[in-house]
Write an enzyme that holds these catalytic residues in place. Structure first.
Site, PDB file in Angstrom:
ATOM      1  CB  SER A 205      -0.955  -0.059   1.201  1.00 12.79           C
ATOM      2  OG  SER A 205      -2.047   0.811   1.048  1.00 12.79           O
ATOM      3  CG  ASP A 290      -6.389  -4.081  -3.779  1.00 10.93           C
ATOM      4  OD1 ASP A 290      -6.705  -3.464  -2.755  1.00 10.93           O
ATOM      5  OD2 ASP A 290      -5.337  -4.731  -3.901  1.00 10.93           O
ATOM      6  CG  HIS A 322      -5.508  -3.028   0.345  1.00  9.71           C
ATOM      7  ND1 HIS A 322      -4.945  -2.514  -0.798  1.00  9.71           N
ATOM      8  CD2 HIS A 322      -4.909  -2.379   1.384  1.00  9.71           C
ATOM      9  CE1 HIS A 322      -4.062  -1.585  -0.476  1.00  9.71           C
ATOM     10  NE2 HIS A 322      -4.007  -1.492   0.843  1.00  9.71           N
TER      11      HIS A 322
END
Length: 369
Positions: A205, A290, A322
């Site tokens: 991320s 995602d 995610h």
């Protein structure tokens, strides 16, 4: 959510220039409202095992789960309100990694209080160890090295040293400072272990963004060129301009130039940088579940890398959201961390079962070593 997700992905792919090129003017996010952008850039709203609301209701159960192995179906219990993993979510994983006794904790890599890293060593320590350096996520505003030792035990068991880096998150740290700290941490590892068999950067991320910024680093001013052999970028954000229009922006990006200066996608499109080592490999991954914006960012970054001559690969991790990508990094049989994947070269694309990510990390490291 599933129907909506597939509709969004179809719409994005239909509107994308899959052949590459500059995507900035036709980017779908520019047609979105602030509310739509908030939804696209809130990963907790795209979890598929539990709804976001249920995940929030069960958030208080985190303390009761401490020390237990938590299956992927329960991973959303560990998601914080802002859409990133809570600091305590994976604390038991880090505790188990530190319990081995083969760790150097809170090692200073700079002069600042927050400039520390943890080094986890394999049982057989040598000067020629490969190193994996991990940068945690948290939208540059949360997260900690003290809860980020996801992949330590599986990798050290295969002879890989793992380094978990701390950096000053916002509002204390600016994006410029974070990028500089990540740069310093890599220089430190190279200087401390000059005989390493390769340094591999991995980020999730926001951490993937910081790792990607190292593709642009000017190492000459640091007096050392790190032996960078590979990048593993997991569900990252590479163009920060859309973030300016979300609720996450306030502590981060006061001006467009800040976003552009710290956007590896924008930098590589506007001023292409040639690879210092053409053999250095970059894996860009995104979870199947995602959001479409995370998919778009990952695909466009991969395309831009390929156009610039970088040795890049792209993979969509099957049936992963995610956060499950991180959970799977703790598993012995996870794809990104298995030695058999590493030892057979980088031609793993479409040859693995896509249920994880760790096998690829090990495959890459040991192929290069």
């Amino acid at each position: 959510m599933c129907v909506w997700w597939y509709m969004c992905v179809w719409w994005y792919k239909a509107g994308m220039d899959v052949s590459g090129g500059n995507h900035r003017h036709e980017a779908p996010w520019k047609r979105m409202s602030k509310e739509e952008l908030d939804n696209q850039y809130s990963p907790s709203r795209w979890v598929v095992r539990l709804g976001a609301e249920e995940a929030m209701r069960t958030y208080s159960q985190i303390g009761n789960e401490a020390g237990l192995e938590v299956p992927p179906a329960h991973l959303p219990h560990f998601i914080g309100e802002e859409g990133e993993c809570d600091d305590g979510a994976f604390r038991p994983v880090t505790k188990r990694a530190r319990a081995t006794g083969r760790s150097l904790l809170n090692v200073l890599y700079g002069d600042g209080d927050g400039e520390k890293l943890d080094i986890y060593l394999p049982e057989a320590v040598s000067e020629a160890m490969p190193f994996l350096v991990f940068f945690h996520g948290g939208y540059w505003q949360s997260g900690s090295k003290d809860t980020s030792a996801f992949m330590v035990n599986p990798l050290t068991a295969q002879g890989v040293a793992v380094v978990i880096v701390a950096y000053d998150i916002a509002p204390k740290g600016t994006l410029d400072q974070m990028v500089d700290q990540v740069t310093q941490s890599i220089v430190f590892v190279q200087k401390q272990y000059p005989g390493n068999q390769g340094i591999y950067l991995c980020g999730h991320s926001a951490g993937a963004h910081l790792a990607a910024m190292m593709l642009l680093a000017d190492w000459t001013k640091h007096g050392v060129t790190p032996n960078l052999k590979g990048f593993f970028l997991l569900s990252g954000v590479y163009d920060l301009e859309p973030i300016m229009h979300t609720s996450e922006n306030a502590p981060l990006l006061p001006a467009l130039e800040d976003a552009q200066r710290n956007s590896p996608l924008w930098q590589l499109e506007t001023a292409p940088t040639q690879p210092a080592d053409p053999a250095c490999r970059i894996l860009v991954t995104v979870g199947q579940h995602d959001s479409p914006e995370f998919h778009r960012q990952s695909r466009e970054f991969y395309q831009t890398l390929c156009q610039g001559g970088w040795k890049a690969s792209f993979e969509e991790l099957h049936d992963m959201d995610h956060f499950e990508i991180l959970w799977n990094l703790t598993q012995e049989d996870y794809v990104l961390t298995q030695p058999q994947v590493i030892c057979r070269g980088w031609s793993w694309a479409h040859q693995w079962d896509l249920h994880g990510a760790r096998q690829i990390i090990l495959k890459t490291i040991f192929q290069e070593s």
